[in-house]
Design an enzyme around this catalytic site. Structure first.
Site, PDB file in Angstrom:
ATOM      1  N   ASP A  30       0.803  -1.101  -0.070  1.00 22.11           N
ATOM      2  CA  ASP A  30      -0.065   0.010   0.207  1.00 22.11           C
ATOM      3  C   ASP A  30       0.955   1.210  -0.025  1.00 22.11           C
ATOM      4  O   ASP A  30       1.984   1.362   0.428  1.00 22.11           O
ATOM      5  CB  ASP A  30      -0.831   0.055   1.102  1.00 22.11           C
ATOM      6  N   LYS A  42      -3.114   3.069  -3.409  1.00 23.18           N
ATOM      7  CA  LYS A  42      -4.770   3.514  -2.966  1.00 23.18           C
ATOM      8  C   LYS A  42      -4.804   4.961  -2.416  1.00 23.18           C
ATOM      9  O   LYS A  42      -3.873   5.498  -1.517  1.00 23.18           O
ATOM     10  CB  LYS A  42      -5.081   2.701  -1.887  1.00 23.18           C
ATOM     11  N   MET A  53      -8.597   8.993   8.813  1.00 23.94           N
ATOM     12  CA  MET A  53      -8.966   9.513   7.513  1.00 23.94           C
ATOM     13  C   MET A  53      -9.862  10.735   7.797  1.00 23.94           C
ATOM     14  O   MET A  53     -10.761  10.927   6.900  1.00 23.94           O
ATOM     15  CB  MET A  53      -9.871   8.557   6.673  1.00 23.94           C
TER      16      MET A  53
HETATM   17  N1  SAH Z   1      -4.598   0.158   8.405  1.00 21.43           N
HETATM   18  C1  SAH Z   1      -4.195   1.389   8.861  1.00 21.43           C
HETATM   19  C2  SAH Z   1      -5.204   2.495   8.709  1.00 21.43           C
HETATM   20  C3  SAH Z   1      -5.713   2.700   6.964  1.00 21.43           C
HETATM   21  S1  SAH Z   1      -6.651   3.987   7.020  1.00 21.43           S
HETATM   22  C4  SAH Z   1      -3.938   1.333  10.458  1.00 21.43           C
HETATM   23  O1  SAH Z   1      -4.305   0.280  10.910  1.00 21.43           O
HETATM   24  O2  SAH Z   1      -3.284   2.272  10.663  1.00 21.43           O
HETATM   25  C5  SAH Z   1      -5.566   5.192   6.538  1.00 21.43           C
HETATM   26  C6  SAH Z   1      -5.539   6.492   7.664  1.00 21.43           C
HETATM   27  O3  SAH Z   1      -4.796   5.758   8.814  1.00 21.43           O
HETATM   28  C7  SAH Z   1      -4.869   7.740   7.322  1.00 21.43           C
HETATM   29  O4  SAH Z   1      -5.938   8.332   6.550  1.00 21.43           O
HETATM   30  C8  SAH Z   1      -4.577   8.161   8.673  1.00 21.43           C
HETATM   31  O5  SAH Z   1      -5.704   8.516   9.246  1.00 21.43           O
HETATM   32  C9  SAH Z   1      -3.998   6.887   9.409  1.00 21.43           C
HETATM   33  N2  SAH Z   1      -2.639   6.937   9.321  1.00 21.43           N
HETATM   34  C10 SAH Z   1      -1.926   5.859   8.634  1.00 21.43           C
HETATM   35  N3  SAH Z   1      -0.456   5.880   9.002  1.00 21.43           N
HETATM   36  C11 SAH Z   1      -0.660   7.012   9.810  1.00 21.43           C
HETATM   37  C12 SAH Z   1       0.467   7.882  10.499  1.00 21.43           C
HETATM   38  N4  SAH Z   1       1.609   7.388  10.298  1.00 21.43           N
HETATM   39  N5  SAH Z   1       0.294   8.948  11.138  1.00 21.43           N
HETATM   40  C13 SAH Z   1      -0.944   9.370  11.260  1.00 21.43           C
HETATM   41  N6  SAH Z   1      -2.177   8.567  10.972  1.00 21.43           N
HETATM   42  C14 SAH Z   1      -1.850   7.707  10.101  1.00 21.43           C
END
Ligand code: SAH
Length: 493
Positions: free
Chosen positions: A36, A58, A173
């Site tokens: 991803d 994505k 998100m």
């Molecule tokens: N599966 C992922 C989430 C995917 S949805 C998890 O468990 O973290 C994608 C969202 O995750 C982004 O829009 C943001 O809100 C959050 N996100 C992912 N990585 C991040 C990071 N390093 N810092 C802050 N938010 C993050």
């Protein structure tokens, strides 16, 4: 053919060390990696050289079509008997659609495992000094999507239940809809003074954190120009940050170093840089190939006579030489000529395998044969006057996965400093640029060049790479000082 195996792996939120041991092992075994957009690209350096990498970048709002393609790719490769890793940011089950992807495999009777990861909502908050639960401040937390199925993208949430039923709320998100989120929470009973926090790029050195209240946070975030990826945390626990912010504000916070080759000598430096808050991406961008040289090596070994002087250019060249002798079915005792070392380190490596040598500087050599890899030999040739011969034991190439990792680290701005600690590293970096056609200008536009040692800096200048920061020795305090100097550089802003 028997079907393969699919591992859904949580890559963690960013910090490369936050992937699980099990996840990393699966990654190292994979034939195919489907990854991803939000994974740290440096993780790709861990895969096998010949693994196939599929990016499924994505983008927010572009899920539907893409998702079908991704599922098709997983199926195709699993059916060919491959080990497939589906690498997802954070945890695969938290807004990661692992349910749908695994369901499809179950329908097709393909084996799979799901390896959890650390989700951004837990990791990014803790890296900001905010525990999601606390005996005095919060007994519950909820993970909620801030992006929803409504036409305008706002989430379809029972705001009343959420505002009244949970103490700490983490939105994913949601930055784009922050105004809606805060307004709804206030409207449905949360006090407007309730503490709120937004964390962008959590667990990376470039992590940014904005703290405020439900009433203020939306404006603060807009002003600070915080965009995705970011999480929003609402609840009293946010106040604990005042005491527990352990990650921010270290001397090298915000710095991310790329060191283009991995050397034992840099171990201490890398640990100190990391301890001071920097991201350090240290990796051999070049891989060695030797099989294609076998014939040539054999011919050259046979031509060595007692009048030659064998000069070993590195410790690695010693082991490569011995390996070549063995592989060719020759005997070391058939090599009759005197043996020399370029320096004391090489001399002691030779000694360890029972070969006594003299240092090149002690003698005037008349018919030297330089033994080493292609870059070493090229770099050293000029130091030997007169006719030299070469015994090249390996050449360098760039593995596809390293190219992918490097390009993404640069393009996605995970790197802001190129750290060169030795002339060898400079040569490797130049060779990398040459092999890959990566534009030197493109890289230099984005990074500050930090150089250690006089010889390194001279070699950089010779190759028209401007040195932005210079330190004499690999000393972390000096490096911090070098960054403090008020040399304001446009590209560092
Ligand atoms: N599966 C992922 C989430 C995917 S949805 C998890 O468990 O973290 C994608 C969202 O995750 C982004 O829009 C943001 O809100 C959050 N996100 C992912 N990585 C991040 C990071 N390093 N810092 C802050 N938010 C993050």
């Amino acid at each position: 053919m028997s079907s393969g195996m699919v591992y859904f792996v949580g890559a963690g939120p960013g910090d490369v060390d936050l992937i699980t041991v099990k996840g990393k092992r699966a990654l190292q075994q994979a034939d195919v990696v489907i990854f991803d957009r939000l994974i740290n690209p440096f993780l790709l350096t861990d895969v096998k050289d010949d693994a196939k990498l599929i990016y499924c970048g994505k983008q927010p709002c572009k899920h539907t079509l893409r998702q079908e393609d991704i599922q098709r790719e997983i199926l195709i490769h699993a059916r060919k008997g491959k080990t497939v890793v589906r690498l997802k940011g954070g945890d695969p089950a938290v807004f990661g659609r692992v349910g749908e992807e695994a369901e499809l495999l179950a329908e097709h009777q393909i084996d799979y495992e799901i390896i959890p990861g650390i989700t951004a909502g837990i990791a990014a908050t803790m890296y900001s000094g905010v525990p999601l639960t606390h005996r005095k401040h919060s007994n519950s937390f909820a993970i909620v999507t801030g992006h929803g199925s409504r036409d305008d993208g706002t989430p379809n949430i029972n705001w009343n239940h959420l505002a009244k039923g949970v103490e700490t709320i983490v939105f994913y998100m949601g930055v784009k809809h922050l105004k809606t989120i805060t307004t709804e929470l206030i409207k449905n009973g949360k006090a407007k003074e309730t503490a709120a926090l937004v964390v962008q790029w959590g667990t990376y050195s470039k992590q940014r954190t904005i703290e405020g209240s439900l009433a203020t946070i939306a404006n603060q975030v807009e002003q600070a120009n915080i965009t995705n990826p970011a999480i929003i945390v609402v609840g009293d626990v946010v106040k604990l940050r005042a005491k527990l912010a352990w990650f921010d504000n270290r001397a090298l916070t915000g710095k991310s170093f790329l060191i283009p080759s991995k050397e034992e000598a840099n171990k201490k430096l890398v640990a100190s840089l990391t301890k001071q808050g920097a991201d350090v991406f240290e990796h051999d961008l070049l891989t060695e190939e030797s099989d294609h040289l076998k014939q040539e090596i054999l011919q050259q070994l046979k031509l060595i006579s007692s009048e030659h002087e064998l000069v070993f250019l590195s410790s690695k060249s010693v082991s490569a030489f011995l390996k070549a002798i063995g592989e060719q079915g020759l005997d070391l005792r058939e090599i009759y000529c005197p043996i020399f070392s370029i320096d004391e380190a090489v001399q002691s490596t030779l000694q360890m395998v029972g070969i006594q040598s003299r240092l090149v500087e002690e003698v005037h050599l008349t018919r030297p044969i330089l033994v080493g890899g292609d870059i070493e030999v090229e770099d050293m040739k000029a130091n030997f006057a007169g006719a030299t011969k070469e015994l090249i034991l390996s050449t360098k190439k760039v593995a596809k996965k390293d190219m992918e990792a490097f390009t993404r680290l640069i393009d996605e701005q995970h790197v802001n400093t190129l750290l060169l600690t030795s002339c060898t590293e400079v040569s490797h970096f130049l060779k990398f640029l040459e092999i890959t056609d990566v534009s030197k200008e493109r890289v230099l536009e984005q990074v500050t060049v930090l150089c250690i040692g006089r010889d390194t800096s001279l070699l950089l200048k010779e190759n028209k790479i401007p040195v932005d920061r210079y330190v004499e020795k690999a000393d972390v305090t000096k490096i911090i000082k070098a960054f403090e100097k008020n040399l304001i550089l446009a590209k560092e802003s």
